[in-house]
Design a protein around this motif. Structure first.
Motif, short mmCIF file in Angstrom:
data_model
loop_
_atom_site.label_atom_id
_atom_site.label_comp_id
_atom_site.label_asym_id
_atom_site.label_seq_id
_atom_site.Cartn_x
_atom_site.Cartn_y
_atom_site.Cartn_z
N SER A 126 0.98 -1.11 -0.06
CA SER A 126 -0.16 0.05 -0.24
C SER A 126 0.85 1.21 0.19
O SER A 126 1.80 1.22 0.89
CB SER A 126 -0.85 0.12 1.28
OG SER A 126 -1.72 1.34 1.27
N ILE A 127 0.79 2.27 -0.99
CA ILE A 127 1.52 3.42 -0.88
C ILE A 127 1.14 4.37 0.24
O ILE A 127 2.02 4.96 0.74
CB ILE A 127 1.05 3.96 -2.22
CG1 ILE A 127 1.37 3.39 -3.48
CG2 ILE A 127 1.58 5.40 -2.14
CD1 ILE A 127 2.70 3.24 -3.67
N ASP A 128 -0.10 4.35 0.81
CA ASP A 128 -0.46 5.32 1.80
C ASP A 128 0.11 4.90 3.10
O ASP A 128 0.95 5.45 3.97
CB ASP A 128 -2.05 5.29 1.94
CG ASP A 128 -2.49 5.86 0.93
OD1 ASP A 128 -2.04 6.76 0.14
OD2 ASP A 128 -3.82 5.58 0.36
N SER A 129 0.25 3.38 3.52
CA SER A 129 0.71 3.05 4.59
C SER A 129 2.26 3.01 4.79
O SER A 129 2.89 3.44 5.62
CB SER A 129 0.16 1.82 4.83
OG SER A 129 0.60 0.69 3.99
N PHE A 148 7.93 15.22 -2.10
CA PHE A 148 6.75 14.05 -2.15
C PHE A 148 5.91 14.20 -3.19
O PHE A 148 5.32 15.13 -3.61
CB PHE A 148 6.21 13.82 -0.84
CG PHE A 148 5.15 12.82 -0.82
CD1 PHE A 148 5.38 11.49 -0.66
CD2 PHE A 148 3.83 12.97 -1.11
CE1 PHE A 148 4.61 10.31 -0.75
CE2 PHE A 148 2.69 12.04 -1.04
CZ PHE A 148 3.17 10.75 -0.77
N GLN A 149 5.79 13.11 -4.21
CA GLN A 149 4.85 13.12 -5.04
C GLN A 149 4.03 11.82 -5.51
O GLN A 149 4.70 10.69 -5.30
CB GLN A 149 5.50 13.56 -6.55
CG GLN A 149 4.47 13.79 -7.73
CD GLN A 149 5.36 14.03 -8.89
OE1 GLN A 149 6.71 14.03 -9.12
NE2 GLN A 149 4.76 14.50 -9.91
N ASN A 150 2.74 11.92 -5.32
CA ASN A 150 1.83 10.54 -5.49
C ASN A 150 0.70 10.98 -6.34
O ASN A 150 -0.19 11.96 -6.06
CB ASN A 150 1.24 10.31 -4.17
CG ASN A 150 0.67 8.81 -3.95
OD1 ASN A 150 0.54 8.42 -5.14
ND2 ASN A 150 -0.02 8.73 -2.93
N GLN A 151 0.69 10.36 -7.26
CA GLN A 151 -0.24 10.73 -8.41
C GLN A 151 -1.01 9.32 -8.83
O GLN A 151 -0.29 8.22 -8.79
CB GLN A 151 0.36 11.11 -9.63
CG GLN A 151 0.88 12.61 -9.46
CD GLN A 151 1.20 13.42 -10.68
OE1 GLN A 151 1.44 12.64 -11.86
NE2 GLN A 151 1.62 14.86 -10.81
N ARG A 159 0.43 0.27 -12.48
CA ARG A 159 0.48 0.66 -11.06
C ARG A 159 0.78 1.78 -10.64
O ARG A 159 1.18 2.78 -11.14
CB ARG A 159 1.66 -0.51 -10.54
CG ARG A 159 1.63 -1.63 -10.96
CD ARG A 159 2.80 -2.65 -10.44
NE ARG A 159 2.67 -3.91 -10.67
CZ ARG A 159 3.74 -4.84 -10.29
NH1 ARG A 159 4.73 -4.38 -9.50
NH2 ARG A 159 3.36 -6.12 -10.50
N GLN A 160 0.19 2.22 -9.20
CA GLN A 160 0.27 3.45 -8.71
C GLN A 160 1.74 3.62 -7.91
O GLN A 160 2.34 2.63 -7.51
CB GLN A 160 -0.61 3.58 -7.41
CG GLN A 160 -0.68 4.93 -6.86
CD GLN A 160 -1.47 5.02 -5.62
OE1 GLN A 160 -2.56 4.10 -5.43
NE2 GLN A 160 -1.64 6.18 -5.08
N THR A 161 2.34 4.93 -8.39
CA THR A 161 3.62 4.91 -7.64
C THR A 161 3.92 6.38 -6.96
O THR A 161 3.07 7.15 -7.24
CB THR A 161 4.69 4.98 -8.98
OG1 THR A 161 4.22 5.78 -9.84
CG2 THR A 161 4.75 3.61 -9.76
N ALA A 162 4.89 6.54 -6.16
CA ALA A 162 5.07 7.47 -5.43
C ALA A 162 6.66 7.80 -5.39
O ALA A 162 7.40 6.90 -5.16
CB ALA A 162 4.44 7.54 -3.91
N THR A 163 7.08 8.85 -5.31
CA THR A 163 8.37 9.39 -5.09
C THR A 163 8.73 10.12 -3.93
O THR A 163 8.03 11.08 -3.71
CB THR A 163 9.01 9.94 -6.44
OG1 THR A 163 8.31 11.13 -6.66
CG2 THR A 163 8.96 8.93 -7.69
#
Length: 350
Positions: A126-129, A148-151, A159-163
């Motif tokens: 999970s990206i959020d956790s 922080f970037q989450n789109q 797939r959802q990614t975040a940097t």
């Protein structure tokens, strides 16, 4: 070279007490004469007494017999152990100092100044956790989150990614990477380092030279001189201080980059992102009706507000209308009617 010792002895009775004194004096004289004589001087062969005085030869024989007896006494005495050779007190200290100098020469003077940058890619559930866990780890390691970037992707198959851009103290870099790697499956982990030791040393040397130049220019300005010289010194001082500020800023930036390392963290969800279901027709109609009624109410309120504004400004409108009507009426009353010229009669030719 030969050494001859001639002594004359008169007739006397032998005295046991004087014999020991004579032996000691003879030994001392022989020792002194052997020390003075050169090593190259050879001793005459035994029994060779040619060219010598018989009295001197006899005295020499007596001295030799006395010396042999003294040697026998010394040989019969118990031999004492040789005294140990004492070392100087500062010998150990000197050896220790030499060892320390050698060790210091072999070891590097200062540690290399490195700018470290790390990259880490994780696959998480999970990206959020995972983002919350990253924040806790960074706080624990006394670091900061720089970006922080989450789109969410537009397509559900992606797939959802975040940097996340992280900065931590250099001594905490490895510990932080190990803690972040435990959040998911590691896909990529890299580390790069740039040595800026020479840049730091060069910048510090230039800064010291500029500060010395600044002191020299200040001393020149303190002296009495012409206005032109003072202006030139002032201009040179301004340029020197500008260079000092620029190099000082570069030094601070380099030291800050050495003290703190950056981590580029990429989080990728294990499953593709799920799109929200589209609303039904009834829900869409309800939303449209609500928007329409809201628009009507907004228009009604707008017209009512306009009527209030017109009523408030009606006196001004009446004054302006009355003035306009009076001006038009006045122009009509004072206008001159145009006189039409008579037309000539028409003639008919017969």
């Amino acid at each position: 070279m030969k050494t001859h010792l001639k002594t004359n002895f008169g007739p006397h009775q032998p005295n046991p007490a004087n014999n020991s004194k004579i032996r000691f004096a003879v030994v001392a004289l022989l020792t002194l004469s052997s020390a003075i004589a050169l090593p190259s001087c050879g001793a005459p062969p035994p029994g060779s007494t040619s060219g010598e005085n018989p009295a001197a030869a006899g005295s020499t024989n007596r001295f030799a017999s006395s010396r042999s007896s003294e040697k026998q006494v010394v040989a019969s005495a118990p031999q004492s152990a040789p005294a140990p050779i004492s070392k100087p007190a500062n010998a150990d200290a000197k050896v220790a100092a030499d060892t320390a100098k050698k060790t210091a020469a072999e070891s590097p003077a200062t540690a290399p100044q490195l700018i470290k940058k790390a990259e880490l890619s994780l696959v998480v559930k999970s990206i959020d956790s995972s983002t919350k866990s990253v924040t806790d780890i960074v706080k624990k390691q006394r670091g900061d989150i720089l970006a922080f970037q989450n789109q969410k992707p537009p397509d559900s198959s992606v797939r959802q990614t975040a940097t996340v851009q992280i900065r931590v103290p250099q001594e905490k870099l490895e510990t932080t990477l190990d803690a972040l790697a435990k959040l998911g499956s590691v896909e990529n982990r890299g580390l790069t380092a740039e040595d800026v030791s020479e840049q730091l040393v060069d910048s510090e040397a230039r800064l010291r030279n500029l500060r010395k130049s600044e002191e020299v220019v200040l001393k020149i300005m303190d002296r009495s001189g012409s206005v032109g010289d003072v202006l030139k010194a002032s201009e040179q001082l301004s340029n020197i201080r500008e260079s000092i500020e620029r190099i000082d800023a570069q030094l601070k930036s380099l030291r800050n980059q050495v003290a703190y390392s950056t981590i580029s963290l990429t989080l990728e969800a294990a499953v593709s992102a799920q799109q929200d279901p589209e609303p039904s027709l009834g829900l869409r109609a309800q939303e449209t009706w609500g928007k329409a009624t809201h628009s009507v109410s907004e228009l009604t309120l707008g017209l009512f507000a306009s009527a209030i504004w017109l009523l408030a400004y009606s006196p001004y409108f009446l004054v302006i209308g009355a003035a306009t009507y009076g001006v038009i009426r006045f122009k009509k009353q004072h206008s001159v009617p145009k006189i039409s010229e008579p037309k000539p009669p028409m003639t008919v030719d017969s």
